[in-house]
Design a protein around this motif. Structure first.
Motif, PDB file in Angstrom:
ATOM      1  N   PHE A   3       5.502   5.236   1.204  1.00  0.00           N
ATOM      2  CA  PHE A   3       5.294   3.807   1.451  1.00  0.00           C
ATOM      3  C   PHE A   3       4.598   3.622   2.788  1.00  0.00           C
ATOM      4  N   ILE A   4       3.562   2.754   2.809  1.00  0.00           N
ATOM      5  CA  ILE A   4       2.811   2.514   4.050  1.00  0.00           C
ATOM      6  C   ILE A   4       3.132   1.130   4.608  1.00  0.00           C
ATOM      7  N   VAL A   5       2.880   0.077   3.848  1.00  0.00           N
ATOM      8  CA  VAL A   5       3.052  -1.283   4.372  1.00  0.00           C
ATOM      9  C   VAL A   5       3.234  -2.262   3.215  1.00  0.00           C
ATOM     10  N   PHE A   6       3.964  -3.344   3.521  1.00  0.00           N
ATOM     11  CA  PHE A   6       4.071  -4.485   2.594  1.00  0.00           C
ATOM     12  C   PHE A   6       3.569  -5.722   3.316  1.00  0.00           C
ATOM     13  N   TRP A  15       0.856  -1.191   0.000  1.00  0.00           N
ATOM     14  CA  TRP A  15       0.000   0.000   0.000  1.00  0.00           C
ATOM     15  C   TRP A  15       0.894   1.243   0.000  1.00  0.00           C
ATOM     16  N   ILE A  16       0.524   2.208  -0.854  1.00  0.00           N
ATOM     17  CA  ILE A  16       1.262   3.467  -0.931  1.00  0.00           C
ATOM     18  C   ILE A  16       0.264   4.620  -0.965  1.00  0.00           C
ATOM     19  N   ARG A  17       0.785   5.792  -0.614  1.00  0.00           N
ATOM     20  CA  ARG A  17      -0.043   7.010  -0.624  1.00  0.00           C
ATOM     21  C   ARG A  17       0.684   8.098  -1.413  1.00  0.00           C
ATOM     22  N   GLN A  18      -0.039   8.772  -2.244  1.00  0.00           N
ATOM     23  CA  GLN A  18       0.490   9.905  -3.012  1.00  0.00           C
ATOM     24  C   GLN A  18      -0.146  11.183  -2.480  1.00  0.00           C
ATOM     25  N   ASP A  19       0.680  12.110  -1.935  1.00  0.00           N
ATOM     26  CA  ASP A  19       0.144  13.326  -1.327  1.00  0.00           C
ATOM     27  C   ASP A  19      -0.222  14.355  -2.394  1.00  0.00           C
ATOM     28  N   LYS A  20      -0.625  15.539  -1.942  1.00  0.00           N
ATOM     29  CA  LYS A  20      -1.074  16.572  -2.873  1.00  0.00           C
ATOM     30  C   LYS A  20       0.030  17.054  -3.799  1.00  0.00           C
ATOM     31  N   ASP A  21       1.287  16.947  -3.335  1.00  0.00           N
ATOM     32  CA  ASP A  21       2.415  17.392  -4.146  1.00  0.00           C
ATOM     33  C   ASP A  21       2.899  16.322  -5.119  1.00  0.00           C
ATOM     34  N   GLY A  23      -4.713  11.966   0.720  1.00  0.00           N
ATOM     35  CA  GLY A  23      -3.973  11.694  -0.508  1.00  0.00           C
ATOM     36  C   GLY A  23      -4.676  10.660  -1.367  1.00  0.00           C
ATOM     37  N   ASN A  24      -3.994  10.228  -2.415  1.00  0.00           N
ATOM     38  CA  ASN A  24      -4.493   9.174  -3.295  1.00  0.00           C
ATOM     39  C   ASN A  24      -3.838   7.855  -2.887  1.00  0.00           C
TER      40      ASN A  24
END
Length: 249
Positions: free
Chosen positions: A71-74, A60-66, A115-116
């Protein structure tokens, strides 16, 4: 963990290169509760991604506004979790995986969690990304303050002294106008007063002279001697006009 830098590098390449994206069965990331459209602050938020391959690990990953990737977790095929910093647990997230579904739990959603969100798998050295899941707080609309008109006349009179304060320039102008009015109206009032006094004196003098004239006339009439009686005619008969002779009648 040791794989995290290389995994983030592969993730960035996967987002930039369209040829890397794709899968036979398109993975979809969504809210586990279909009624949720926007998360709330300090809410326990659950996301899920499906379908996933049971023989492949899920990240799981998160893409912020910028546009920066975080990286969150594997989650390995044995359902072992590895969070950022090579930790097995996290104070902010929880993650699970079964044969067809992977879940990510945000324990207490905050502004920095916006984020996305994507989930991805690495199968046969190919990265497969899920659809983008935007997770943002609802936009707050600020309403303009409504002003209510006062209902009673007393409230209007109370608020008027506070609302209408004369400016210093206008107060100076009023002071100048007042001084000019004094210089104009005081002489004018004094002139009118003098004219009124002169008029009253004239009236009084006229009345006195009139009374004196009346008294003088009465005194002259009394001092004149009465007419003497007329003397009778010599023949003892009163004077008469001669009459017309009868012969002419």
């Amino acid at each position: 963990m040791a794989r995290s830098p290389s995994l983030l590098f592969l993730l960035s390449l996967g987002l930039c290169c369209c040829g890397i994206q794709g899968q036979k069965d398109m993975m979809t990331a969504k809210f586990r509760d279909s009624k949720i459209t926007h998360p709330q602050l300090r809410q326990r938020l659950e996301l899920e991604c499906m379908p996933v391959d049971k023989d492949s690990g899920v990240s799981w990953i998160r893409q912020d506004k910028d546009g920066t990737l975080h990286f969150i977790v594997f989650i390995s095929t044995l359902s072992r979790t590895t969070f950022q910093g090579n930790r097995e647990t996290s104070t902010r997230f929880e993650a699970t995986k079964d044969s067809r579904t992977s879940r990510l739990v945000v324990k207490s959603f905050s502004e920095q969690d916006q984020g996305n969100y994507f989930c991805l798998i690495n199968s046969n050295q190919v990265l497969y990304f899920s659809t983008r899941l935007p997770v943002f707080l609802p936009v707050r609309t600020t309403k303009a303050p409504t002003t209510t008109a006062p209902t009673t006349q007393s409230s209007i009179t109370k608020t008027e002294p506070c609302l209408k304060t004369p400016a210093p320039e206008t107060s100076k102008e009023k002071g100048l106008n007042f001084s000019c009015d004094i210089f104009i109206w005081v002489p004018l009032a004094c002139g009118c007063l003098l004219l009124l006094i002169a008029l009253m004196i004239t009236i009084m003098l006229c009345q006195k002279t009139r009374r004196r004239r009346c008294r003088c006339k009465r005194v002259g009439e009394a001092d004149v001697a009465p007419d003497f009686p007329k003397k009778p005619p010599a023949n003892g008969k009163p004077n008469r006009k001669p009459g017309v002779p009868n012969r002419y009648m």
